[in-house]
Design a protein around this motif. Structure first.
Motif, short mmCIF file in Angstrom:
data_model
loop_
_atom_site.label_atom_id
_atom_site.label_comp_id
_atom_site.label_asym_id
_atom_site.label_seq_id
_atom_site.Cartn_x
_atom_site.Cartn_y
_atom_site.Cartn_z
N PRO A 52 -10.03 5.15 -7.02
CA PRO A 52 -8.67 4.95 -6.50
C PRO A 52 -8.72 4.22 -5.17
O PRO A 52 -9.69 4.34 -4.42
N PRO A 53 -7.67 3.46 -4.87
CA PRO A 53 -7.64 2.76 -3.59
C PRO A 53 -7.56 3.75 -2.43
O PRO A 53 -6.95 4.81 -2.55
N LEU A 54 -8.18 3.43 -1.34
CA LEU A 54 -8.19 4.31 -0.18
C LEU A 54 -7.33 3.78 0.96
O LEU A 54 -7.41 4.26 2.08
N GLY A 55 -6.51 2.81 0.68
CA GLY A 55 -5.65 2.28 1.74
C GLY A 55 -5.56 0.79 1.64
O GLY A 55 -5.83 0.24 0.59
N PRO A 56 -5.17 0.12 2.64
CA PRO A 56 -5.07 0.58 4.03
C PRO A 56 -3.79 1.37 4.32
O PRO A 56 -3.66 1.97 5.38
N THR A 57 -2.84 1.36 3.39
CA THR A 57 -1.59 2.07 3.64
C THR A 57 -1.29 3.01 2.47
O THR A 57 -1.83 2.86 1.38
N ILE A 58 -0.40 3.96 2.72
CA ILE A 58 0.05 4.85 1.65
C ILE A 58 0.72 4.05 0.55
O ILE A 58 0.54 4.32 -0.64
N ALA A 59 1.47 3.02 0.91
CA ALA A 59 2.16 2.18 -0.08
C ALA A 59 1.15 1.53 -1.02
O ALA A 59 1.39 1.45 -2.23
N SER A 60 0.01 1.07 -0.50
CA SER A 60 -0.99 0.44 -1.37
C SER A 60 -1.62 1.46 -2.32
O SER A 60 -1.97 1.12 -3.45
N ILE A 61 -1.75 2.69 -1.88
CA ILE A 61 -2.27 3.74 -2.75
C ILE A 61 -1.26 4.03 -3.86
O ILE A 61 -1.61 4.11 -5.03
N MET A 62 0.01 4.14 -3.49
CA MET A 62 1.05 4.48 -4.46
C MET A 62 1.34 3.34 -5.43
O MET A 62 1.90 3.57 -6.50
N ASP A 63 0.94 2.12 -5.11
CA ASP A 63 1.13 0.99 -6.00
C ASP A 63 0.09 0.93 -7.12
O ASP A 63 0.24 0.16 -8.07
N ASP A 64 -0.95 1.73 -7.03
CA ASP A 64 -1.97 1.75 -8.08
C ASP A 64 -1.32 2.16 -9.40
O ASP A 64 -0.54 3.11 -9.44
N PRO A 65 -1.62 1.47 -10.51
CA PRO A 65 -0.97 1.79 -11.79
C PRO A 65 -1.29 3.20 -12.32
O PRO A 65 -0.58 3.71 -13.17
N ASN A 66 -2.35 3.81 -11.81
CA ASN A 66 -2.72 5.15 -12.25
C ASN A 66 -2.22 6.25 -11.32
O ASN A 66 -2.51 7.42 -11.54
N TYR A 67 -1.51 5.86 -10.27
CA TYR A 67 -1.02 6.83 -9.30
C TYR A 67 0.01 7.75 -9.94
O TYR A 67 0.91 7.32 -10.65
N ALA A 68 -0.11 9.07 -9.71
CA ALA A 68 0.78 10.04 -10.36
C ALA A 68 1.56 10.92 -9.39
O ALA A 68 2.49 11.59 -9.81
N GLY A 69 1.21 10.96 -8.13
CA GLY A 69 1.97 11.79 -7.19
C GLY A 69 1.11 12.29 -6.05
O GLY A 69 -0.08 12.02 -5.98
N LEU A 70 1.78 13.04 -5.16
CA LEU A 70 1.06 13.55 -4.00
C LEU A 70 1.50 14.95 -3.64
O LEU A 70 2.57 15.41 -4.04
#
Length: 102
Positions: A52-70
């Motif tokens: 999974p992406p580690l940044g540089p921002t929260i937005a870039s992490i949440m843009d990952d197609p596999n992102y499911a929540g926090l």
């Protein structure tokens, strides 16, 4: 006796599914040095899991197609927080239902 002109129609039944959670079990905030944001990623069956992406921002992490929540854990204050000192380990649940339907 009062007689209504018309009764309201019965609403359609709300068909809801049980949520699916990613669970971080037995989080002990007294053992953690600081607070954490917990991110959940969901991969399709048979797909190769990528880092999974580690940044540089929260937005870039949440843009990952596999992102499911926090979820989040407030910690690191056990030395000054009486409530923290008296708390038992707990589970952090992240509802990933919407990602599973995507």
């Amino acid at each position: 006796d009062y007689v209504y002109d018309a009764l309201p129609l019965r609403p359609a039944q709300a068909m809801t599914e049980r949520p699916v959670y990613a669970v971080f079990e037995d989080v002990d905030i007294n053992a953690l040095p600081c607070s954490y944001t917990l991110h959940a990623f969901i991969y399709p069956t048979g797909a190769e899991a990528t880092t999974p992406p580690l940044g540089p921002t929260i937005a870039s992490i949440m843009d990952d197609p596999n992102y499911a929540g926090l979820g989040g854990v407030f910690a690191g204050k056990a030395d000054v927080c009486t409530n923290c000192q008296n708390s038992d380990p707990f589970d952090v649940r992240i509802d990933v239902s919407a990602r599973l339907k995507a």
